[in-house]
Write a protein that holds these residues in place. Structure first.
Motif, PDB file in Angstrom:
ATOM      1  N   MET A 175       0.819  -1.094  -0.208  1.00 56.37           N
ATOM      2  CA  MET A 175      -0.049   0.053   0.113  1.00 56.37           C
ATOM      3  C   MET A 175       1.017   1.441   0.125  1.00 56.37           C
ATOM      4  O   MET A 175       1.756   1.381   0.638  1.00 56.37           O
ATOM      5  N   GLU A 176       0.556   2.361  -0.975  1.00 55.25           N
ATOM      6  CA  GLU A 176       1.418   3.256  -0.870  1.00 55.25           C
ATOM      7  C   GLU A 176       0.625   4.410  -0.035  1.00 55.25           C
ATOM      8  O   GLU A 176      -0.527   4.880  -0.379  1.00 55.25           O
ATOM      9  N   LEU A 177       1.434   5.082   0.696  1.00 57.29           N
ATOM     10  CA  LEU A 177       0.922   6.163   1.595  1.00 57.29           C
ATOM     11  C   LEU A 177       1.569   7.524   1.289  1.00 57.29           C
ATOM     12  O   LEU A 177       2.761   7.321   0.986  1.00 57.29           O
ATOM     13  N   ASN A 178       0.942   8.516   1.759  1.00 58.24           N
ATOM     14  CA  ASN A 178       1.704   9.724   1.510  1.00 58.24           C
ATOM     15  C   ASN A 178       2.801   9.795   2.643  1.00 58.24           C
ATOM     16  O   ASN A 178       2.568   9.203   3.722  1.00 58.24           O
ATOM     17  N   PRO A 179       3.777  10.688   2.365  1.00 52.16           N
ATOM     18  CA  PRO A 179       4.775  10.608   3.256  1.00 52.16           C
ATOM     19  C   PRO A 179       4.474  11.315   4.648  1.00 52.16           C
ATOM     20  O   PRO A 179       3.716  12.311   4.598  1.00 52.16           O
ATOM     21  N   PRO A 180       4.946  10.948   5.953  1.00 52.88           N
ATOM     22  CA  PRO A 180       4.465  11.540   6.978  1.00 52.88           C
ATOM     23  C   PRO A 180       5.135  12.830   7.385  1.00 52.88           C
ATOM     24  O   PRO A 180       5.975  13.301   6.965  1.00 52.88           O
ATOM     25  N   LEU A 181       4.297  13.682   7.848  1.00 52.84           N
ATOM     26  CA  LEU A 181       5.013  15.015   8.102  1.00 52.84           C
ATOM     27  C   LEU A 181       5.306  14.825   9.705  1.00 52.84           C
ATOM     28  O   LEU A 181       5.016  14.317  10.650  1.00 52.84           O
ATOM     29  N   SER A 182       6.609  15.521   9.846  1.00 56.44           N
ATOM     30  CA  SER A 182       7.096  15.403  11.081  1.00 56.44           C
ATOM     31  C   SER A 182       6.624  16.297  11.985  1.00 56.44           C
ATOM     32  O   SER A 182       5.876  17.071  11.808  1.00 56.44           O
ATOM     33  N   LEU A 183       6.675  15.861  13.356  1.00 54.64           N
ATOM     34  CA  LEU A 183       6.438  16.986  14.337  1.00 54.64           C
ATOM     35  C   LEU A 183       6.912  18.588  14.433  1.00 54.64           C
ATOM     36  O   LEU A 183       6.392  19.387  15.059  1.00 54.64           O
ATOM     37  N   ALA A 184       8.012  18.362  13.669  1.00 58.23           N
ATOM     38  CA  ALA A 184       8.486  19.949  13.298  1.00 58.23           C
ATOM     39  C   ALA A 184       7.618  20.676  12.525  1.00 58.23           C
ATOM     40  O   ALA A 184       7.563  22.021  12.314  1.00 58.23           O
ATOM     41  N   ALA A 185       6.487  19.932  11.870  1.00 56.53           N
ATOM     42  CA  ALA A 185       5.607  20.924  11.067  1.00 56.53           C
ATOM     43  C   ALA A 185       4.556  21.573  12.005  1.00 56.53           C
ATOM     44  O   ALA A 185       3.737  22.533  11.666  1.00 56.53           O
ATOM     45  N   LEU A 186       4.605  21.309  13.506  1.00 57.82           N
ATOM     46  CA  LEU A 186       3.779  21.923  14.324  1.00 57.82           C
ATOM     47  C   LEU A 186       4.353  23.507  14.466  1.00 57.82           C
ATOM     48  O   LEU A 186       5.465  23.686  14.879  1.00 57.82           O
ATOM     49  N   ASP A 187       3.598  24.442  14.054  1.00 62.25           N
ATOM     50  CA  ASP A 187       4.285  25.718  13.969  1.00 62.25           C
ATOM     51  C   ASP A 187       3.144  26.841  14.222  1.00 62.25           C
ATOM     52  O   ASP A 187       1.692  26.204  14.762  1.00 62.25           O
ATOM     53  N   ILE A 188       3.014  28.103  14.671  1.00 56.23           N
ATOM     54  CA  ILE A 188       2.380  28.989  14.936  1.00 56.23           C
ATOM     55  C   ILE A 188       1.129  29.029  13.915  1.00 56.23           C
ATOM     56  O   ILE A 188       0.146  29.515  14.399  1.00 56.23           O
ATOM     57  N   ASP A 189       1.510  28.857  12.687  1.00 59.93           N
ATOM     58  CA  ASP A 189       0.406  29.149  11.744  1.00 59.93           C
ATOM     59  C   ASP A 189      -0.689  27.856  11.776  1.00 59.93           C
ATOM     60  O   ASP A 189      -1.750  28.304  11.865  1.00 59.93           O
ATOM     61  N   LEU A 190      -0.244  26.696  12.061  1.00 57.58           N
ATOM     62  CA  LEU A 190      -1.097  25.594  12.397  1.00 57.58           C
ATOM     63  C   LEU A 190      -1.889  25.774  13.632  1.00 57.58           C
ATOM     64  O   LEU A 190      -3.261  25.610  13.770  1.00 57.58           O
ATOM     65  N   PHE A 191      -1.201  26.326  14.507  1.00 52.66           N
ATOM     66  CA  PHE A 191      -1.780  26.281  15.959  1.00 52.66           C
ATOM     67  C   PHE A 191      -2.745  27.508  15.991  1.00 52.66           C
ATOM     68  O   PHE A 191      -3.728  27.378  16.312  1.00 52.66           O
ATOM     69  N   LEU A 192      -2.534  28.644  15.098  1.00 48.94           N
ATOM     70  CA  LEU A 192      -3.435  29.655  15.008  1.00 48.94           C
ATOM     71  C   LEU A 192      -4.603  29.361  14.245  1.00 48.94           C
ATOM     72  O   LEU A 192      -5.761  29.585  14.857  1.00 48.94           O
ATOM     73  N   ARG A 193      -4.530  28.526  13.378  1.00 53.85           N
ATOM     74  CA  ARG A 193      -5.457  28.290  12.379  1.00 53.85           C
ATOM     75  C   ARG A 193      -6.677  27.417  13.373  1.00 53.85           C
ATOM     76  O   ARG A 193      -7.872  27.568  13.186  1.00 53.85           O
TER      77      ARG A 193
END
Length: 157
Positions: A1-19
């Protein structure tokens, strides 16, 4: 099964938190009036719908860009939110003793989802105008109705 590459926890940023945080906060604020008036869908329901709509939008947009738009249509978020809220709204609306109840609450939940979607897409002007408009329509106009039409059925909703 082909999956999308995972996002690392480093992707947690102020923009995501704000949204997500703005969506949760606005949802709670929009639900406060309904909660204080004792309606079926109150504080937690509005907060969860707005937050979930935002998270759904962020996820759809992230997948769209991560997969280069292949087989992913982020606009399907609107379809899913509309279908879900149609079911919830239909369950809220009640016809009793010759009048319809909870229509305002059902429509307000739909508006809350739209605001959540706008938060998830970081459409801050839409969030600002829709959030302020919702508060004005729900809270201020309710005060005007209470004073102008104190004994009408419209004020029992």
């Amino acid at each position: 099964m082909e999956l999308n590459p995972p996002l690392s926890l480093a992707a947690l940023d102020i923009d995501l938190f704000l949204r997500l945080a703005v969506a949760a906060g606005l949802g709670l604020l929009l639900g406060l009036d309904r909660e204080l008036r004792g309606h079926a869908a109150g504080l937690r329901t509005h907060g969860l719908i707005c937050f979930a709509s935002s998270a759904m939008t962020v996820s759809a947009l992230a997948l769209f860009y991560q997969l280069d738009g292949a087989r992913v249509d982020p606009l399907r978020v609107f379809e899913a939110a509309a279908a879900f809220l149609g079911i919830i709204g239909a369950g809220l609306v009640v016809f009793a003793k010759g009048s319809v109840k909870n229509v305002t609450t059902a429509v307000h939940l739909w508006l809350t989802a739209v605001i959540g979607i706008a938060c998830g897409a970081a459409l801050w002007p839409v969030v600002t105008i829709a959030g302020a408009g919702a508060l004005i329509l729900l809270v201020i106009l309710n005060l005007v109705e209470d004073r102008a039409f104190p004994d009408t059925e419209a004020n029992t909703e």
